[in-house]
Design a protein around this motif. Structure first.
Motif, PDB file in Angstrom:
ATOM      1  N   ALA A 106      45.991  81.023 -17.446  1.00  0.00           N
ATOM      2  CA  ALA A 106      46.687  82.306 -17.394  1.00  0.00           C
ATOM      3  C   ALA A 106      48.203  82.186 -17.440  1.00  0.00           C
ATOM      4  O   ALA A 106      48.893  83.171 -17.714  1.00  0.00           O
ATOM      5  N   LEU A 107      48.722  80.976 -17.158  1.00  0.00           N
ATOM      6  CA  LEU A 107      50.179  80.818 -17.085  1.00  0.00           C
ATOM      7  C   LEU A 107      50.679  79.899 -18.203  1.00  0.00           C
ATOM      8  O   LEU A 107      50.008  78.923 -18.553  1.00  0.00           O
ATOM      9  N   PRO A 108      51.854  80.181 -18.739  1.00  0.00           N
ATOM     10  CA  PRO A 108      52.439  79.280 -19.735  1.00  0.00           C
ATOM     11  C   PRO A 108      52.981  78.027 -19.059  1.00  0.00           C
ATOM     12  O   PRO A 108      53.189  77.988 -17.838  1.00  0.00           O
ATOM     13  N   ALA A 109      53.198  76.975 -19.857  1.00  0.00           N
ATOM     14  CA  ALA A 109      53.774  75.745 -19.321  1.00  0.00           C
ATOM     15  C   ALA A 109      55.145  76.035 -18.723  1.00  0.00           C
ATOM     16  O   ALA A 109      56.033  76.553 -19.390  1.00  0.00           O
ATOM     17  N   SER A 110      55.297  75.741 -17.446  1.00  0.00           N
ATOM     18  CA  SER A 110      56.540  76.044 -16.741  1.00  0.00           C
ATOM     19  C   SER A 110      56.526  75.333 -15.397  1.00  0.00           C
ATOM     20  O   SER A 110      55.504  74.803 -14.957  1.00  0.00           O
ATOM     21  N   SER A 111      57.678  75.348 -14.743  1.00  0.00           N
ATOM     22  CA  SER A 111      57.757  74.762 -13.405  1.00  0.00           C
ATOM     23  C   SER A 111      56.838  75.501 -12.436  1.00  0.00           C
ATOM     24  O   SER A 111      56.210  74.886 -11.562  1.00  0.00           O
ATOM     25  N   LEU A 112      56.740  76.820 -12.575  1.00  0.00           N
ATOM     26  CA  LEU A 112      55.866  77.598 -11.700  1.00  0.00           C
ATOM     27  C   LEU A 112      54.427  77.124 -11.828  1.00  0.00           C
ATOM     28  O   LEU A 112      53.746  76.886 -10.819  1.00  0.00           O
ATOM     29  N   ARG A 113      53.938  76.967 -13.074  1.00  0.00           N
ATOM     30  CA  ARG A 113      52.565  76.516 -13.263  1.00  0.00           C
ATOM     31  C   ARG A 113      52.379  75.109 -12.702  1.00  0.00           C
ATOM     32  O   ARG A 113      51.378  74.818 -12.035  1.00  0.00           O
ATOM     33  N   SER A 114      53.353  74.244 -12.921  1.00  0.00           N
ATOM     34  CA  SER A 114      53.246  72.868 -12.433  1.00  0.00           C
ATOM     35  C   SER A 114      53.093  72.820 -10.922  1.00  0.00           C
ATOM     36  O   SER A 114      52.197  72.140 -10.393  1.00  0.00           O
ATOM     37  N   TYR A 115      53.934  73.564 -10.224  1.00  0.00           N
ATOM     38  CA  TYR A 115      53.908  73.484  -8.768  1.00  0.00           C
ATOM     39  C   TYR A 115      52.736  74.253  -8.165  1.00  0.00           C
ATOM     40  O   TYR A 115      52.242  73.884  -7.088  1.00  0.00           O
ATOM     41  N   LEU A 116      52.259  75.282  -8.842  1.00  0.00           N
ATOM     42  CA  LEU A 116      51.048  75.955  -8.383  1.00  0.00           C
ATOM     43  C   LEU A 116      49.834  75.037  -8.531  1.00  0.00           C
ATOM     44  O   LEU A 116      48.988  74.950  -7.629  1.00  0.00           O
TER      45      LEU A 116
END
Length: 481
Positions: free
Chosen positions: A365-375
């Motif tokens: 559901a999320l694009p590649a990003s720091s938010l997705r990485s840390y979640l």
């Protein structure tokens, strides 16, 4: 098959809080014996974890200190230990039934030493694979023998605390491997530093062998083999006087009954209640691996790189996995003194399933990003909290408890064989699945774990608060037909 809890006696969980019920001197003696024996668990954890840091150096050319591994030989080197562990569990369990738990662990210590030295000095890939396989035999043998040995030494009220010490030592061994790899890689420029990474485990192997010389044999194993006087003398050293006579009478009664029955082996599976227990143990072993735990423990950096996290951050997260695993097992050991085995296992299974689904949702559901990485990292750590704190802690404990005395090593070895074969399978299929469908692979693990929860609700008994002889008598009565 249906194995339900017997609630009246199962309501008294055992664990850390129960250690106070034995006298301080005896409790200290039992804890010291447990620390020595669980050095086998420490070696189990170190030798399975150390390869993650050694492989990047081993892929370097021979002229730069490596072994020149390519992707195929890299996979062979990594998986050879897991395959060896599957066979080590089977043969280790049988050998401990035949020659004794103590002698089996002494032999495993020698195998750990030989394997560590051999891998550290290996001049080429075939030699490395050979010694990694030998290490696997030792790892598998330890995983089948050490929990049983501790369970047979411990009184019922201390069994939960002492047996789960082995799981704690496994994750401490993995953390030591991750940490020492990071330190050695950071402080040394030599391409052959992988040899030191692998050879360091000779130290706990020597300590295990020396320490086991001072640890007594399992009194239950001695009783099964007709050495009742020796069993009584050893039991008198590790029990309070007011509890000694009753437990000794139970052990003698069980040993006398076993004299009228055949020895340990596959033919015992013709007996319905034994077949049900071995089936339950094998199912627990396989399903614990199908949680996907080793896809996270072995491939955490790869998973996090796929989320968009940088290489250095992804490698650092591997150490975080080890730290969380140690904290989770420590918490699980504390909980065992307050919560039964069955509720912990079921709660852990729910937490594992939800965590896996949330990891999949983050990927999808999320694009590649720091938010997705840390979640994803956060949900991976949540997964490990439930997995190591509840599921893995209870799994090893219950396996050491449920099997009958005369074939405990054989049955434990058979179940742990399932653990390592399932581990090997998950390790083999996860990378191509991750490459083909990405984070959706965690939805597959989530579905498997949901089905596992339903199976556990229907089949898993509560085993806390009873002696091992009382558990065996209960299963004999309930499943005699």
């Amino acid at each position: 098959m249906e194995v339900r809890a017997d609630t009246p006696q199962a309501s008294a969980p055992t664990g850390a809080a129960d250690v106070r019920s034995s006298s301080p001197g005896i409790a200290r003696r039992l804890r010291a014996m447990t620390v020595i024996a669980t050095l086998g668990g420490l070696l189990f954890g170190y030798d399975t974890g150390v390869i993650s840091g050694a492989l990047p150096f081993m892929t370097r050319p021979v002229t730069e200190g490596g072994l020149g591994l390519n992707p195929v030989t890299e996979g062979i080197v990594a998986s050879s230990l897991v395959l060896g562990a599957a066979f080590g569990a089977v043969f280790g369990g049988r050998l401990s039934d035949r020659y004794g738990r103590k002698r089996a662990i002494l032999g495993l210590a020698l195998l750990f030493f030989t394997g560590a030295l051999g891998t550290g000095l290996a001049p080429d890939t075939p030699t490395m694979v050979t010694f990694r396989f030998l290490l696997g035999l030792a790892v598998g043998g330890a995983s089948a023998t050490v929990p049983v040995f501790i369970a047979e030494l411990a009184p019922a009220e201390m069994r939960g605390r002492l047996v789960t010490q082995n799981e704690l030592m496994i994750v401490i061994g993995q953390l030591l491997a991750y940490s020492s790899n990071a330190v050695l890689a950071h402080t040394a420029e030599d391409g052959g530093i992988w040899r030191w990474m692998l050879a360091l485990s000779v130290i706990p192997a020597v300590l295990l062998w020396c320490g086991m010389l001072f640890v007594p044999e399992s009194p239950r194993w001695l009783a099964v083999h007709g050495r009742l006087d020796e069993a009584a003398r050893i039991l008198a050293r590790i029990r309070d006087r007011d509890a000694l006579d009753a437990e000794l009478a139970e052990i003698r009664g069980r040993a006398a009954a076993d004299d009228r029955e055949t020895g340990a082996g596959w033919r015992n599976l013709r007996t319905p209640w034994i077949r049900r227990l071995v089936t339950l143990g094998f199912a627990l072993a396989v399903l614990t691996q199908l949680t996907g735990v080793n896809s996270i423990m072995y491939f955490a950096p790869t998973i996090l790189l796929d989320t968009g996290l940088g290489t250095q951050a992804a490698l650092t997260a591997t150490i975080a996995n080890g730290v969380v695993a140690v904290l989770a097992v420590s918490t699980g050991m504390w909980l065992l003194g307050r919560v039964g085995r069955r509720p912990m296992l079921l709660a852990g299974q729910i937490g594992v399933t939800v965590s896996l689904v949330l990891i999949a949702v983050c990927f999808m559901a999320l694009p590649a990003s720091s938010l997705r990485s840390y979640l994803v990292l956060a949900f991976m750590l949540t997964f490990l909290l439930f997995m190591q704190g509840c599921v893995a802690t209870v799994f090893w404990l219950m396996l050491s408890e449920i099997f009958p005395m005369r074939l405990r090593g054989f049955a434990m070895g058979t179940a742990v064989f399932g653990t390592w074969i399932a581990n090997f399978t998950v390790t083999l299929v996860f990378p191509p699945l991750m490459h083909a469908i990405g984070g959706a692979v965690f939805l597959i693990f989530g579905a498997v774990n949901l089905a596992t929860f339903v199976y556990y609700v229907r089949t898993v008994p509560e085993t806390g608060g009873r002696s091992m002889e009382a558990l065996e008598a209960h299963f004999r009565r309930r499943f005699a037909a």
